[in-house]
Design a protein around this motif. Structure first.
Motif, PDB file in Angstrom:
ATOM      1  N   PHE A 203       0.820  -1.210   0.000  1.00 10.08           N
ATOM      2  CA  PHE A 203       0.000   0.000   0.000  1.00 10.08           C
ATOM      3  C   PHE A 203       0.859   1.267   0.000  1.00 10.08           C
ATOM      4  N   ALA A 204       1.829   1.292  -0.898  1.00 10.27           N
ATOM      5  CA  ALA A 204       2.603   2.510  -1.161  1.00 10.27           C
ATOM      6  C   ALA A 204       2.877   2.575  -2.652  1.00 10.27           C
ATOM      7  N   ASP A 205       2.511   1.519  -3.369  1.00  8.01           N
ATOM      8  CA  ASP A 205       2.771   1.436  -4.809  1.00  8.01           C
ATOM      9  C   ASP A 205       4.216   1.819  -5.144  1.00  8.01           C
ATOM     10  N   PRO A 206       5.212   1.200  -4.461  1.00  7.00           N
ATOM     11  CA  PRO A 206       6.601   1.613  -4.720  1.00  7.00           C
ATOM     12  C   PRO A 206       7.034   1.269  -6.138  1.00  7.00           C
ATOM     13  N   GLY A 207       7.600   2.253  -6.817  1.00  3.96           N
ATOM     14  CA  GLY A 207       8.133   2.026  -8.158  1.00  3.96           C
ATOM     15  C   GLY A 207       7.086   1.867  -9.233  1.00  3.96           C
ATOM     16  N   LEU A 208       5.841   2.192  -8.935  1.00  2.00           N
ATOM     17  CA  LEU A 208       4.753   1.882  -9.868  1.00  2.00           C
ATOM     18  C   LEU A 208       4.913   2.557 -11.226  1.00  2.00           C
ATOM     19  N   VAL A 209       5.282   3.835 -11.239  1.00  4.59           N
ATOM     20  CA  VAL A 209       5.398   4.525 -12.529  1.00  4.59           C
ATOM     21  C   VAL A 209       6.487   3.866 -13.379  1.00  4.59           C
ATOM     22  N   ALA A 210       7.617   3.570 -12.761  1.00  5.73           N
ATOM     23  CA  ALA A 210       8.705   2.901 -13.491  1.00  5.73           C
ATOM     24  C   ALA A 210       8.239   1.550 -14.035  1.00  5.73           C
ATOM     25  N   MET A 211       7.495   0.820 -13.246  1.00  7.61           N
ATOM     26  CA  MET A 211       7.022  -0.497 -13.684  1.00  7.61           C
ATOM     27  C   MET A 211       6.065  -0.387 -14.875  1.00  7.61           C
ATOM     28  N   LYS A 212       5.216   0.626 -14.847  1.00  4.42           N
ATOM     29  CA  LYS A 212       4.312   0.818 -15.988  1.00  4.42           C
ATOM     30  C   LYS A 212       5.106   1.181 -17.242  1.00  4.42           C
ATOM     31  N   GLU A 213       6.184   1.936 -17.045  1.00  7.13           N
ATOM     32  CA  GLU A 213       7.025   2.297 -18.185  1.00  7.13           C
ATOM     33  C   GLU A 213       7.653   1.081 -18.860  1.00  7.13           C
ATOM     34  N   ILE A 214       8.211   0.189 -18.039  1.00 11.68           N
ATOM     35  CA  ILE A 214       8.983  -0.909 -18.637  1.00 11.68           C
ATOM     36  C   ILE A 214       8.109  -2.098 -19.036  1.00 11.68           C
ATOM     37  N   SER A 215       6.798  -1.967 -18.864  1.00 12.66           N
ATOM     38  CA  SER A 215       5.901  -3.092 -19.144  1.00 12.66           C
ATOM     39  C   SER A 215       5.037  -2.852 -20.368  1.00 12.66           C
ATOM     40  N   ASP A 216       4.893  -3.917 -21.163  1.00 13.44           N
ATOM     41  CA  ASP A 216       3.879  -3.902 -22.213  1.00 13.44           C
ATOM     42  C   ASP A 216       2.576  -4.499 -21.712  1.00 13.44           C
ATOM     43  N   ILE A 217       2.650  -5.137 -20.552  1.00 11.44           N
ATOM     44  CA  ILE A 217       1.433  -5.705 -19.961  1.00 11.44           C
ATOM     45  C   ILE A 217       0.920  -4.754 -18.885  1.00 11.44           C
ATOM     46  N   LEU A 218      -0.341  -4.949 -18.530  1.00  9.85           N
ATOM     47  CA  LEU A 218      -0.961  -4.106 -17.505  1.00  9.85           C
ATOM     48  C   LEU A 218      -0.235  -4.244 -16.172  1.00  9.85           C
ATOM     49  N   VAL A 219       0.070  -3.116 -15.542  1.00 14.96           N
ATOM     50  CA  VAL A 219       0.605  -3.107 -14.178  1.00 14.96           C
ATOM     51  C   VAL A 219      -0.304  -2.228 -13.331  1.00 14.96           C
ATOM     52  N   VAL A 220      -0.746  -2.730 -12.192  1.00 20.16           N
ATOM     53  CA  VAL A 220      -1.545  -1.880 -11.290  1.00 20.16           C
ATOM     54  C   VAL A 220      -0.979  -1.994  -9.879  1.00 20.16           C
ATOM     55  N   GLY A 221      -1.174  -0.934  -9.124  1.00 19.39           N
ATOM     56  CA  GLY A 221      -0.794  -0.934  -7.719  1.00 19.39           C
ATOM     57  C   GLY A 221      -2.047  -1.079  -6.867  1.00 19.39           C
ATOM     58  N   ILE A 222      -1.937  -1.762  -5.743  1.00 15.20           N
ATOM     59  CA  ILE A 222      -3.138  -1.972  -4.922  1.00 15.20           C
ATOM     60  C   ILE A 222      -3.602  -0.661  -4.308  1.00 15.20           C
ATOM     61  N   GLN A 223      -2.681   0.300  -4.172  1.00 14.68           N
ATOM     62  CA  GLN A 223      -3.094   1.569  -3.588  1.00 14.68           C
ATOM     63  C   GLN A 223      -3.940   2.374  -4.568  1.00 14.68           C
ATOM     64  N   GLU A 224      -3.471   2.499  -5.785  1.00 13.54           N
ATOM     65  CA  GLU A 224      -4.226   3.307  -6.746  1.00 13.54           C
ATOM     66  C   GLU A 224      -5.618   2.718  -6.976  1.00 13.54           C
ATOM     67  N   VAL A 225      -5.687   1.385  -7.129  1.00  8.98           N
ATOM     68  CA  VAL A 225      -6.992   0.770  -7.393  1.00  8.98           C
ATOM     69  C   VAL A 225      -7.928   0.940  -6.202  1.00  8.98           C
ATOM     70  N   SER A 226      -7.426   0.683  -5.006  1.00 12.92           N
ATOM     71  CA  SER A 226      -8.334   0.754  -3.860  1.00 12.92           C
ATOM     72  C   SER A 226      -8.823   2.170  -3.619  1.00 12.92           C
ATOM     73  N   MET A 227      -7.977   3.165  -3.852  1.00 13.00           N
ATOM     74  CA  MET A 227      -8.429   4.548  -3.663  1.00 13.00           C
ATOM     75  C   MET A 227      -9.486   4.937  -4.704  1.00 13.00           C
TER      76      MET A 227
ATOM     77  N   GLU B 232      -9.428  -9.123 -19.063  1.00 15.15           N
ATOM     78  CA  GLU B 232     -10.506  -9.575 -19.951  1.00 15.15           C
ATOM     79  C   GLU B 232     -10.996  -8.458 -20.875  1.00 15.15           C
ATOM     80  N   ALA B 233     -10.990  -7.246 -20.356  1.00 17.80           N
ATOM     81  CA  ALA B 233     -11.483  -6.118 -21.159  1.00 17.80           C
ATOM     82  C   ALA B 233     -10.415  -5.582 -22.104  1.00 17.80           C
ATOM     83  N   GLY B 234      -9.205  -6.145 -22.028  1.00 21.79           N
ATOM     84  CA  GLY B 234      -8.143  -5.688 -22.933  1.00 21.79           C
ATOM     85  C   GLY B 234      -7.555  -4.345 -22.564  1.00 21.79           C
ATOM     86  N   ILE B 235      -7.661  -3.966 -21.311  1.00 24.00           N
ATOM     87  CA  ILE B 235      -7.208  -2.642 -20.860  1.00 24.00           C
ATOM     88  C   ILE B 235      -5.767  -2.700 -20.346  1.00 24.00           C
ATOM     89  N   LYS B 236      -4.936  -1.774 -20.821  1.00 24.77           N
ATOM     90  CA  LYS B 236      -3.555  -1.620 -20.337  1.00 24.77           C
ATOM     91  C   LYS B 236      -3.244  -0.136 -20.197  1.00 24.77           C
TER      92      LYS B 236
END
Lengths: 236, 236, 236, 236, 236, 236
Positions: free
Chosen positions: B77-101, B215-219
């Motif tokens: 629940f701090a989403d550490p490194g989340l922006v960097a992870m989204k950058e280096i990924s072609d697949i969906l990356v989510v943090g539990i903090q952003e989603v829960s908020m 399932e919805a194809g969202i990234k």
């Protein structure tokens, strides 16, 4: 007073540039160390780069604390790892981004930030947000040059800075321009004169700011946000 | 679909807890991997810890991309490194903090966050700010237990969660409670029933969210903020 | 799980379109009902239309509660009557606007909304404000087509969506596009591919979101904002 | 000048109260009509009630336009249906909530709102947000009485208003109190005197405001947000 | 009722203009005094001018209090000295800027302000901020004429107002235009008709507003922000 | 470098206090002048006082420009007349309020302001708003002493500062305390030590800040907001 300036980019060239610029403006009694980590990206241009650079800078910050420095300046216009560095330090730590944004806010209506490449614009916008100064931003505009290019092609960099700053002034209402990359050090004066505005070189301004705050006895509060990390196991 | 859940805390125990909880709620056809880095802090309780954890998680994110996972969930629940992870990924990356908020923002007027220890309150406030949801926050309140304790003393944790959540409801006007630490997984249901509110276990909610988005194809958009880092030299 | 999707526009044609789109993406075990009120505007294009549509949808929401549905989705990019519907429901109610805006906020820097006609731009801006996400909006841009036209002229609609989305990306810095009308269902994929951005079809994304939240046991809080209306006399 | 005041609550008693109060303060040449719909909730205490009330008021607004009224005042501290009413009107339409909040913002630092029952507090907070005045709000506090009770038990209502207003002043820093329900009409003066603050009775203030704006020739702009709804089929 | 309108510009000509305009719209029973200080800038076009004008207006405000006026209107679209004037007054004091901005906020989506000269644009932006209405502003645009010129060249002023207002509507989405200078009094009607928008002449609207508020018994709260200054020594 | 510090309060005693404090911290080569206007309020405690003080300080600012000073510091925690002073100056002008708020924002999560008397709390809140830093404020709390008393009763002032700062830390989450009155100069150190927080004496911090900015060649932008006032007639 002893000040350590850390260039989070692992580039000896850029670090030399910064050292040279700061030696020209430091107070005579200030002992200046300008250094960079020997690992990590040579140029910080993404959150991924920031993550790596922040990691590799931690030891330098610890060293500054251990060797009785009075303050640390992080010389990258993204302030990578800044909160962590303030936590692990008993000495003042400032980022050139936070200082230049706050200073700029007092010098005119709104500031614009020049950033090397276009895809970093949203990132700089978010940096302004993180510093809780969204109402002071006129715009972020790109030079269309990489960090390395701004360092290697000074004539082109100077010309692009003039062109883009002029647009920020005329189209976005900027009254202050922040050169948003440590690689742009040295280009402020000419732009300021020609455009009749204020141009901030973040590294220089933050460095002079730190000299003053050390004299004033000012450090970050260790109360909560920047409290020392709790003791615990770190697997290595 | 293949989902990798990364616990940035390097604690096998906490990782097992998370795996167990998610295996109980995952869709039968979902292939679930729950893992953690073998280096870094066993419990993330400071920006310094986040900096280290983010660094050590990068390889796991690259692995998820290389091994054809469909998505990555960062379970801290701090989403550490989340922006960097989204950058280096072609697949969906989510943090539990952003989603829960974001989910909490749709379920009631304002949410409160329970955080382990008091000195982390400003940090959680800043996390809400970073997610650009300051108007949805009722309060951040502390349990007065470390991350490790919430994992090791379940009875005490459950009781404290009840007490503190009640205060958030009665004194701060919270209608939704977010259990702001992956170590609090499993305590939501009882609190929700007794207090007649919604209690969000971020790891569970984010996991179900990710199943749906795959399932919805969202990234994440690779246009600018999360664009791949430019090629460059990384000193090692 | 049983989900009722209510199209607040009283148009059988548009309702059929939505049904067809959702049947193609629903989980096999989901029982799907797509319906619309038999009274009210055939196309919702003003607050006046929303007022009427909201009124006529109330009975459908009550029916979903009475007939043991698990959730209700309001399929109009204005979320007409949404707060009232959450109040009178013990089951989860979501609007496609709120879900798509929150999801979009996690996928890129800022989102733009495409809306059918120009005079609705301020209304969509206000919808973003109502959802307390003003800092995530890049722009609202109009297609220059009525709701009915977007449904009846698919080729023109697809072309206009491409043109306008491109402007939002290039001129406004959007990284995510929301197709801001249930009538635009089905046009997302092509635009996303060609422009290298994320394009959200709100109805589809909200539907998949609801499937996940029902599985996760998530509903709106009945504590205060969405508490059941007090008993009283309603003159009829 | 002819002004129609619409009480969206379908209560003849409350409507009579409002008429009496306004007849005491109207300018002698003003022709005043105070009316209410004959259908819908007798007391508006939820978004559901607002949805119904808004629907049933539409015909009265159309009537005011048809019968050459100069302005319409919506006399319920939730402004139900206000945007729709402004759309379908060529004459000035104002809500007592919007006027009282804007007037209060000019009379002191921050205002507090008294609302009948506790569970409506988040709703009134959201109303302030909708009016884009979040920085002018000190607090929302409840009387602990239903709308009907405030109308039926004047002594208790007066006493509770005094008690709660005092708390808003002393604990929340309010300098202006808004009596947030048309049922509280008539209690302002005594509270103002005793507490040395300004107490706004929204119906009275909005009514005087409207008299002035009609004289000044001021109406809502029909350019976009309040443009007339497009012609279309309404199923009935 | 007795109302004193103070033009903080020390220009007899402009003061006469304002008097003439207000005499045409005041209620017959209203006793109107329009006056200006005999010292200070003839036209207020900077913060420096505002500082001087505010100082020289104080005695007029005191006079209005001493001579049993019911209200004071400050007729300069910068509201110079307004907070101080509210402090030293037991009678209602309003500024034409605060009233026109709040009224405009209720008449359409967003308002634009026309200001005489370009370099004043950031100042007017800050005025909106000071009034805590940043979300209601579409833009500030300049006429390219000094305050004195708008008063002396009515034809040019009318033409420029039309041109600039049209741009604000078409390019910035304005639905309401505020003529942001007391020197622009009298040009509203023509612009409104031709552009199908609302054009606010701040002096007229604020004057009618004050007539109504005096009748409603409304004054600023003397509780804290506008409390009387403490007794003390003033060196002279 | 020559710096003029202007105490806008016309009190020789308080001016002497400030001079003494600054002489103890100035750099040896700095030529320091501390002065105050010979007219106006001896203590600034209202907007009315600020209006008078601002007026009487203008000549001192002009003098600093004429006599080749390098910078001016306005030493009153209300920054009276600051925008006007920046306009009429070619040299750097800073207010102790703006500097201390911006510096405090970098030193901890949120700051609290101690202000002399209770009725000034909303005014200080508005000052934070004017500086566009609302998200950095924890609270404003009063000492319950007048400006003059804080200057005359040092023991009581020190004790009250300790008590009130402690409440700000414990109840409001402050990590930095700003002593919000030039009369509180000299009390920072003891409070900081005992409470383990940062306490800012605005005059000292702003003074050291100005020394550094003069060395860095930084001045306010003369582009628009702080442009020189246009030439015109000032009646006298």
């Amino acid at each position: 007073m002893k000040i350590m300036v850390i260039n989070p980019n692992s580039s000896a060239d850029m670090t030399n540039h910064i050292r040279k610029a700061l030696e020209g403006i430091k107070r005579s009694e200030t002992e200046l160390t300008v250094t960079c980590p020997d690992k990590g990206p040579v140029a910080i241009e993404s959150a991924y780069d920031e993550t790596l650079a922040a990691f590799y800078c931690m030891d330098l910050v610890k060293k500054a604390n251990a060797e009785n420095y009075d303050a640390v300046v992080i010389a990258c216009f993204a302030d990578p790892g800044l909160v962590a560095m303030k936590e692990i330090s008993d000495i003042l730590v400032v980022g050139i981004q936070e200082v230049s944004m706050h200073v700029a806010s007092m010098l005119g209506n709104k500031f614009s930030i020049l950033t090397p490449i276009k895809k970093r614009i949203p990132s700089k916008n978010n940096d302004v947000w993180r510093n809780k100064l969204p109402y002071n931003l006129a715009s972020v505009r790109e030079l269309g040059m990489t960090v390395t290019e701004t360092d290697e092609k000074p004539d082109l960099a100077q010309r692009r800075i003039m062109e883009v700053a002029r647009k920020a002034v005329e189209e976005d209402g900027a009254e202050v321009i922040i050169l948003g990359c440590a690689g742009m050090v040295g280009y402020a004066e000419k732009a300021a004169k020609e455009l009749n505005i204020v141009v901030i070189d973040p590294t220089s301004v933050a460095f002079k700011y730190v000299e003053a705050m050390v004299e004033a006895g000012i450090k970050q509060s260790k109360r909560a946000l920047y409290a020392h990390p709790s003791e615990k196991e770190y697997k290595t």
